[in-house]
Write a protein that holds these residues in place. Structure first.
Motif, mmCIF file in Angstrom:
data_model
loop_
_atom_site.group_PDB
_atom_site.id
_atom_site.type_symbol
_atom_site.label_atom_id
_atom_site.label_comp_id
_atom_site.label_asym_id
_atom_site.label_seq_id
_atom_site.Cartn_x
_atom_site.Cartn_y
_atom_site.Cartn_z
ATOM 1 N N VAL A 20 73.637 4.962 -11.896
ATOM 2 C CA VAL A 20 73.254 3.736 -10.933
ATOM 3 C C VAL A 20 74.418 2.427 -11.096
ATOM 4 N N ALA A 21 75.051 2.193 -12.229
ATOM 5 C CA ALA A 21 76.053 1.410 -12.183
ATOM 6 C C ALA A 21 77.224 1.589 -11.569
ATOM 7 N N GLU A 22 77.492 3.061 -11.317
ATOM 8 C CA GLU A 22 78.874 3.312 -10.366
ATOM 9 C C GLU A 22 78.523 3.411 -8.968
ATOM 10 N N ALA A 23 77.244 4.150 -8.767
ATOM 11 C CA ALA A 23 77.095 4.152 -7.346
ATOM 12 C C ALA A 23 75.998 3.478 -6.627
ATOM 13 N N ARG A 28 75.299 -2.492 -2.349
ATOM 14 C CA ARG A 28 75.078 -1.144 -1.938
ATOM 15 C C ARG A 28 73.382 -0.945 -1.710
ATOM 16 N N GLY A 29 72.609 -1.393 -2.473
ATOM 17 C CA GLY A 29 71.111 -1.190 -2.362
ATOM 18 C C GLY A 29 70.721 -1.758 -1.181
ATOM 19 N N ARG A 30 71.138 -3.177 -1.021
ATOM 20 C CA ARG A 30 70.840 -4.182 0.338
ATOM 21 C C ARG A 30 71.339 -3.476 1.434
ATOM 22 N N ALA A 31 72.273 -2.681 1.695
ATOM 23 C CA ALA A 31 73.179 -2.190 2.664
ATOM 24 C C ALA A 31 71.873 -0.954 2.860
ATOM 25 N N LEU A 32 71.801 0.020 2.232
ATOM 26 C CA LEU A 32 70.857 1.097 1.999
ATOM 27 C C LEU A 32 69.480 0.602 2.575
ATOM 28 N N ALA A 33 68.954 -0.561 2.345
ATOM 29 C CA ALA A 33 67.493 -0.947 2.532
ATOM 30 C C ALA A 33 67.542 -1.212 4.128
ATOM 31 N N GLN A 34 68.723 -1.502 4.815
ATOM 32 C CA GLN A 34 68.958 -1.722 6.341
ATOM 33 C C GLN A 34 68.978 -0.405 7.050
ATOM 34 N N THR A 35 69.113 0.757 6.535
ATOM 35 C CA THR A 35 69.248 2.013 7.195
ATOM 36 C C THR A 35 67.862 2.428 7.390
ATOM 37 N N ASP A 70 60.739 12.288 -20.848
ATOM 38 C CA ASP A 70 62.217 12.480 -20.151
ATOM 39 C C ASP A 70 62.169 11.881 -18.850
ATOM 40 N N ALA A 71 61.275 12.074 -18.002
ATOM 41 C CA ALA A 71 61.119 11.343 -16.828
ATOM 42 C C ALA A 71 60.857 9.556 -16.723
ATOM 43 N N ALA A 72 60.298 9.508 -17.918
ATOM 44 C CA ALA A 72 60.142 8.123 -17.781
ATOM 45 C C ALA A 72 61.617 7.446 -18.514
ATOM 46 N N ILE A 73 62.319 8.222 -19.018
ATOM 47 C CA ILE A 73 63.607 7.448 -19.316
ATOM 48 C C ILE A 73 64.543 7.391 -17.922
ATOM 49 N N LEU A 74 64.374 8.376 -17.081
ATOM 50 C CA LEU A 74 64.970 8.270 -15.867
ATOM 51 C C LEU A 74 64.463 7.278 -15.026
ATOM 52 N N MET A 75 63.216 7.075 -14.955
ATOM 53 C CA MET A 75 62.551 5.975 -14.065
ATOM 54 C C MET A 75 62.954 4.767 -14.839
ATOM 55 N N GLU A 76 62.710 4.410 -15.670
ATOM 56 C CA GLU A 76 63.347 3.280 -16.341
ATOM 57 C C GLU A 76 64.678 2.746 -15.754
ATOM 58 N N GLU A 77 65.528 3.715 -15.662
ATOM 59 C CA GLU A 77 66.929 3.371 -15.459
ATOM 60 C C GLU A 77 66.886 3.055 -13.912
ATOM 61 N N LEU A 78 66.189 3.832 -13.078
ATOM 62 C CA LEU A 78 66.109 3.720 -11.770
ATOM 63 C C LEU A 78 65.514 2.424 -11.614
ATOM 64 N N GLY A 79 64.671 1.958 -12.329
ATOM 65 C CA GLY A 79 63.915 0.519 -12.045
ATOM 66 C C GLY A 79 65.142 -0.519 -12.387
ATOM 67 N N ARG A 80 65.860 -0.298 -13.328
ATOM 68 C CA ARG A 80 66.663 -1.242 -13.797
ATOM 69 C C ARG A 80 67.783 -1.635 -12.746
ATOM 70 N N GLY A 81 68.083 -0.512 -12.067
ATOM 71 C CA GLY A 81 69.069 -0.782 -10.949
ATOM 72 C C GLY A 81 68.527 -0.621 -9.471
ATOM 73 N N LEU A 82 67.139 -0.917 -9.469
ATOM 74 C CA LEU A 82 66.438 -1.348 -7.834
ATOM 75 C C LEU A 82 66.729 0.181 -7.024
ATOM 76 N N LEU A 83 67.120 1.312 -7.393
ATOM 77 C CA LEU A 83 67.455 2.344 -6.864
ATOM 78 C C LEU A 83 66.374 3.001 -6.069
ATOM 79 N N ASP A 343 67.766 -14.097 -0.414
ATOM 80 C CA ASP A 343 67.754 -12.733 -0.151
ATOM 81 C C ASP A 343 68.958 -12.160 -1.121
ATOM 82 N N GLU A 344 70.114 -12.934 -1.231
ATOM 83 C CA GLU A 344 71.277 -12.444 -1.845
ATOM 84 C C GLU A 344 71.048 -12.546 -3.358
ATOM 85 N N SER A 345 69.759 -12.897 -3.772
ATOM 86 C CA SER A 345 69.564 -13.062 -5.140
ATOM 87 C C SER A 345 68.847 -11.667 -5.742
ATOM 88 N N PRO A 346 69.172 -11.031 -6.718
ATOM 89 C CA PRO A 346 68.423 -9.697 -7.031
ATOM 90 C C PRO A 346 67.099 -9.987 -7.755
#
Length: 384
Positions: A20-23, A28-35, A70-83, A343-346
């Motif tokens: 999440v941190a690297e990709a 990047r998330g805001r750009a993808l939201a416009q696709t 295990d899935a909860a760990i993954l979902m928590e990290e996705l939520g942390r990065g708003l992925l 909109d520029e603020s997370p």
């Protein structure tokens, strides 16, 4: 239930956090939201390569045989990065229902799902249903050739805009639709299926479905009326708890961001963090988060309990999550001041995501009513 992470779970958490941190930074998330699709197909391929899409598929079906924790760990990290990715709809709900299905092509669908080439959406909600999985007017009946004819409308199909196929609930029976709930596999390119796509408040994608005598082969029956509602209820409760884990990650990140802002922003010659009233607000946010995290653990621990016990625990978890999410992200915006509304603020986007979670698969009043109904019935039985 063991609350400390195992070595494997720690590695999973670190790998998701690093990805999440690297990709997927905020820009990047805001750009993808416009696709058009609102998420990255390249990221989805990476999910498959890293094994995340196979996490909840049993080893007997060539998956990793992971646990909900295990899935909860993954979902928590996705939520942390708003992925934004259709993980919950495809790799949780979709995978659960296909694993439990009677489909002849079950293994083939799971292989495609785990390879990242099949996106699944689950269509249960209707205009009158108010999150009640049994409130279904969509009908399914057999024609003279043994095929199924589906008619009805579904709304707010999570991640349905990009789905390759839908799991649709319908009332099985005669022309009046007087029978019980069954589940059907409906490919997105099925003749007669109308798909209306749109964007949600949190910049995700959903759709409405229109079915007008949509003809499906007999093999499209995923779960018959004898078990369809039970399978759907169990899968939906697991999805709710994992969505709660995503909310925990989002709240945690919002608090970290707010604490950093208070440390670096100065007013009247002092850092905002030095003002006691603001420090107390931040402390209240942290307490709400940790209380919600405890309820997440309880929800996870009860997923294999009897249906009523599970349902009550899951609703108790979601009640706490929804209330905490509103408080934490609302305070995060206030403590950021005007910039928190931009909109520029997370932080504003964390607020929107928590609001969307609070309306997905049940809102606050629905969960309160379900919890009270189950616990009151249990108390009445105990008294008797």
């Amino acid at each position: 239930m063991e609350f400390a992470l195992s070595e494997e779970q720690t590695l999973l958490r670190d790998s998701v956090r690093r990805f999440v941190a690297e990709a997927h930074d905020f820009g990047r998330g805001r750009a993808l939201a416009q696709t058009e699709e609102g998420f990255s197909r390249a990221h989805w391929v990476s999910f498959a390569e890293l094994g995340w899409l196979a996490l909840l598929v049993p080893e007997t079906m060539h998956g990793l045989g992971g646990k909900s924790e295990d899935a909860a760990i993954l979902m928590e990290e996705l939520g942390r990065g708003l992925l934004a990715a259709p993980y919950l709809s495809t790799a949780v709900l979709g995978a659960d229902l296909i694993v439990e299905s009677q489909l002849a092509e079950r293994l083939e669908l799971l292989e495609q799902l785990m390879a990242g080439t099949l996106l699944v959406a689950v269509a249960t909600e209707e205009s009158h249903s108010r999150y009640d999985l049994a409130a279904v007017n969509t009908t399914a009946r057999r024609d003279s050739a043994g095929a199924f004819l589906l008619s009805g409308r579904k709304i707010m199909v999570l991640d349905g805009a990009a789905a390759d196929g839908f799991i649709v609930s319908a009332r099985f029976g005669d022309e009046t639709g007087s029978g019980d709930i069954a589940l059907f596999w409906v490919p997105a390119d099925t003749a007669g299926l109308e798909i209306r796509r749109y964007r949600t408040i949190d910049d995700r994608r959903a759709c409405d479905l229109g079915l007008d005598q949509v003809r499906l082969p007999a093999a499209a029956l995923l779960a018959g009326p004898e078990c369809g509602l039970a399978h759907l209820g169990k899968a939906m409760d697991r999805a709710r708890v994992l969505m709660a884990a995503e909310a925990i990650g989002a709240m945690d990140s919002a608090i970290e961001m707010t604490a950093e802002y208070l440390r670096t922003r100065h007013q009247f010659g002092r850092a905002l963090a030095s003002f006691q009233v603001l420090a107390h607000r931040l402390s209240d946010m942290f307490v709400k988060l940790e209380n919600a995290r405890s309820m997440l653990f309880r929800g996870l621990a009860m997923l294999d309990a009897p249906a009523d016990v599970r349902a009550a625990a899951v609703s108790a978890t979601m009640i706490t999550i929804i209330q905490a999410g509103e408080f934490v992200t609302g305070q995060a915006i206030q403590l950021h001041g005007g910039i928190g509304m931009a909109d520029e603020s997370p932080v504003g986007h964390y607020y929107k995501r928590l609001r969307a979670i609070g309306k997905t698969f049940g809102d606050l009043s629905w969960h309160m009513n379900r919890y009270l109904r189950i616990t009151s019935h249990s108390s009445a039985q105990g008294a008797a």
